[in-house]
Design a protein around this motif. Structure first.
Motif: not given
Length: 778
Positions: A221-228, A262-266, A283-285
């Motif tokens: 519970s100390t890190r979060i993986a996410t994206f912009q 189209v939509t990309l995630i970083e 690079p952005p995925d």
């Protein structure tokens, strides 16, 4: 295309009938009593008549789980001790009903408690979920009480993604990710550079868009993986809400097939204590996954293709190319953001990682990864070396699919998985449960019954609850040992005496040959309970073409499948057939009409219906109808256009009639990249129903909700435009302010569908404006 039905607030239904040359029905006149008889077979009437059908359990800890048992008296909330196999009441239902009634201001029936969630608190109180609200209840007090949890801790209304330790939840506000302390309600901003359409953890796949945060918490519970998520260049979708006065414009980002942008995630990793945001060095995925057409596939949220190491120091994830032909297994350093590509897989069509769940696993302690692949035409598991990126060996081999990995024990090197088609003589759609060693060997079958098995494993993996049934045999719920499958206790055994007494008849499992005359197809047939073999019955084909699912929709026992039996009671034979191009079989079976989505399994539907007509003299192949919703709406209209002399009547709901007007990910996965020639023709032309409008001969009803944010109503309006230009007669029902599901208008649409087939396919006269009164929310 995604058929998730839910309640919606709707206006009155608007019917626009383009009726020309209507011929009055010549047969018998049906009465309200006939429709009432049919309605008795709807799920809301049949489900309460099934006793002890425990189909879902909730583990409280390694040794206890709770469930709801139902009988003629009502619902019983029970708690079972896995060690002793003894069940006791979960709580005092009378006390809880009284407390909830007092808190909500209206009586609550103790035997019909609307409780869907339960959690015991350390202080002796309990948390219960009642529809969308959470209550904290004290049942030990002299006078039991319940308090809306929202009044105990003042917090924002944004939905939160709970941390593994249960102390925090992440949520989105103003395009940034925030943290909320569950106990105190204190809120802390984690990111600061999120801006409109370039926000953190935002959930938007076009066809689905919610306020939930898509995150993957580290185990500690100390890190979060996410994206912009970068949607700044993504095109928009527009819908208009109808009301008195100025209409309300709704808009959101909705990428379409063939869009350049189209939509990309970083990808990012957030250190919760320090609020440090580490951007992965890549690079952005693409906004893609290995399982579905969103990065979050399951109903409970989460990020399917991302898995933490137990120590939270590294993160494994899979990147997927825009057209799903390429997948890369990668590992990121959580502290630095450095990324390493370990291995990759390509497919000439599309790569998927399982059915129902992502099946790959990250095993950093042994420098290994479990990988799912259909490289030998079947879904099997493979073991890879993370240091070299090389394949070590196959974990499972042969025919049949691993459908869903449920647990991996790295210490004993054991994998538990659900699978289909792996046991000779068993229906290839029945899921069974197996275990196998990571180092190979023959999988051990833990559930030998020739039935479909739903599995819920205990947190420690030592036991599992197995609910097994078939479409014609009710469920048996058992507690079993995970090491060898032996029975530890019988939780419940369903009883259908009351259901049978009400006139219920089981569906008839059927098999027919596919278009090739060789491949076996599986389906179900529904005959009237008053079936007379000396009569000739019109036949209605319910269709959902896939490719992500099929028409039958599961092989568990059900007291009602949609309204198939109800429609049969009105004088029809109703069938559902899983044609080629649908999942759960071989990869080549699934790929049958890749890059040819106009196919829609229709050659198999026609072949199967003709075979049934030859087999059974009581099927009238001169009166064939077809209906479906979403992808089925597309396919049922397509049936009328591609086989105009075979199908006479179609009811088509919310169809994606031209996938160029549907979200990018789904169609680009199964049809491929949109390629347009210099003459303006493209590989997407044939799949578009409007391009075949001139071929319509029979009776067609098009139905769509005007606020459908999954399949935008423009899909049906494009079809309407083409039919008008082709000077064709058709019928149209547009439902104001309805979404992809029709909510409050569902009973009306259902009755209209019955009327349509009764009138135009059977040649009978339906009763005037029959009202389905027993609908759950009416």
């Amino acid at each position: 295309m995604h058929t998730t039905f839910g309640k919606a607030r709707l206006g009155a239904a608007l019917v626009l009938g383009l009726l020309s040359g209507t011929v009055a029905a010549q047969g018998r006149v049906l009465t309200a009593a006939d429709y009432a008889h049919a309605e008795r077979f709807m799920a809301y009437n049949t489900t309460p008549l099934v006793d002890h059908a425990v189909t879902k359990v909730h583990w409280l800890d390694d040794g206890h789980f709770w469930y709801v048992d139902h009988d003629a008296r009502g619902d019983h909330f029970m708690r079972m001790d896995a060690a002793g196999g003894k069940a006791v009441p979960l709580f005092d239902q009378a006390k809880l009903a009284a407390a909830l009634g007092k808190a909500g201001g209206k009586p609550v029936d103790a035997m019909k408690l609307p409780v869907t969630g339960y959690e015991a608190r350390p202080d002796g109180r309990i948390d219960v979920t009642v529809r969308s609200k959470h209550y904290v209840c004290d049942l030990a007090a002299v006078e039991a009480s319940c308090v809306d949890r929202a009044t105990l801790v003042k917090t924002g209304k944004e939905p939160g993604a709970r941390s593994p330790d249960g102390k925090s939840e992440a949520f989105i506000r103003d395009w940034n990710l925030w943290l909320r302390d569950v106990a105190s309600g204190k809120e802390t901003q984690l990111t600061t550079d999120g801006v409109e359409n370039f926000g953190y953890a935002t959930d938007n796949a076009g066809w689905k868009h919610t306020d939930k945060a898509i995150v993957e918490w580290s185990p500690d519970s100390t890190r979060i993986a996410t994206f912009q998520q970068d949607q700044r260049k993504t095109g928009e979708m527009y819908l208009i809400k109808t009301k008195v006065g100025h209409p309300e414009l709704q808009k959101w980002k909705y990428p379409l097939v063939g869009d350049k942008d189209v939509t990309l995630i970083e990808r990012v990793i957030i250190d919760v204590p320090t609020h440090q945001v580490v951007r992965l060095q890549m690079p952005p995925d693409q906004h893609r996954s290995t399982l579905c057409d969103d990065v979050s596939c399951g109903p409970d949220g989460g990020w399917d293709d991302v898995k933490w190491a137990p120590d939270g120091k590294t993160l494994a994830f899979v990147s997927t190319s825009r057209y799903h032909k390429h997948a890369w297994f990668r590992i990121a350093d959580a502290a630095t953001g450095k990324v390493r590509t370990v291995f990759e897989e390509t497919s000439p069509t599309y790569y998927e990682s399982g059915n129902g769940a992502v099946n790959w696993r990250y095993l950093p302690a042994t420098h290994e990864a479990i990988w799912f692949s259909e490289r030998n035409d079947w879904g099997n598991l493979y073991l890879y070396d993370l240091d070299t990126g090389k394949l070590k060996h196959a974990i499972t081999t042969g025919t049949g699919n691993v459908t869903e990995v449920l647990k991996v024990d790295a210490k004993t090197r054991t994998v538990w998985f659900r699978g289909v088609g792996r046991t000779s003589g068993v229906n290839p759609y029945y899921q069974q449960f197996f275990k196998v060693g990571l180092d190979g060997g023959k999988p051990v079958l833990l559930t030998p019954e020739a039935a479909n098995h739903e599995i819920t494993m205990s947190p420690d993996g030592k036991a599992f609850v197995d609910v097994h049934s078939t479409p014609t045999t009710p469920p048996v719920t058992m507690l079993r040992a995970a090491d060898d499958g032996r029975t530890l206790a019988t939780v419940a055994r369903a009883e259908i005496t009351r259901l049978k007494a009400a006139g219920w008849v089981p569906p008839v499992p059927i098999t027919v040959k596919a278009r090739d005359g060789k491949t076996e197809l599986y389906g179900m047939m529904f005959k009237p309970s008053h079936f007379d073999p000396s009569k000739k019955y019109p036949i209605i084909d319910y269709i959902y073409p896939g490719p992500q699912t099929g028409s039958v929709r599961g092989r568990n026992f059900s007291s009602a499948r949609a309204d198939h039996q109800a429609m049969a009671e009105l004088g029809f034979i109703v069938v559902a057939i899983d044609g080629m191009g649908t999942p759960w079989r071989s990869k080549s079976f699934h790929d049958t009409w890749y890059d040819d989505m106009g196919d829609n399994t229709l050659p198999d539907q026609v072949a199967g219906l003709k075979e049934l007509g030859r087999r059974y003299a009581w099927i009238d192949l001169d009166r064939v109808g077809i209906w479906g919703h979403s992808g089925g709406g597309n396919a049922s209209t397509g049936a009328m256009l591609r086989y105009p002399d075979f199908f006479k009547v179609a009811w088509s709901e919310s169809g994606n009639h031209d996938n160029r007007h549907y979200e990018d990910d789904w169609a680009e996965k199964y049809q491929g990249e949109l390629v347009t020639d210099k003459d303006g023709k493209s590989n997407y032309d044939d799949q578009a129903n409007p391009n075949h409008a001139a071929r319509l001969k029979g009776r067609l009803m098009l139905v769509h909700g005007t606020l459908d944010d999954n399949v935008p109503p423009g899909n049906t309006l494009l079809m309407v435009d083409a039919l008008i230009k082709a000077n064709k007669d058709f019928d149209l029902l547009m439902i104001p302010n309805a979404h992809h599901a029709y909510g409050d208008a569902t009973p009306y649409v259902t009755r209209r569908r019955w009327d349509y087939f009764v009138h135009y396919l059977a040649g009978n006269t339906p009763p005037k404006e029959y009202e389905l009164k027993a609908w759950p929310w009416k």
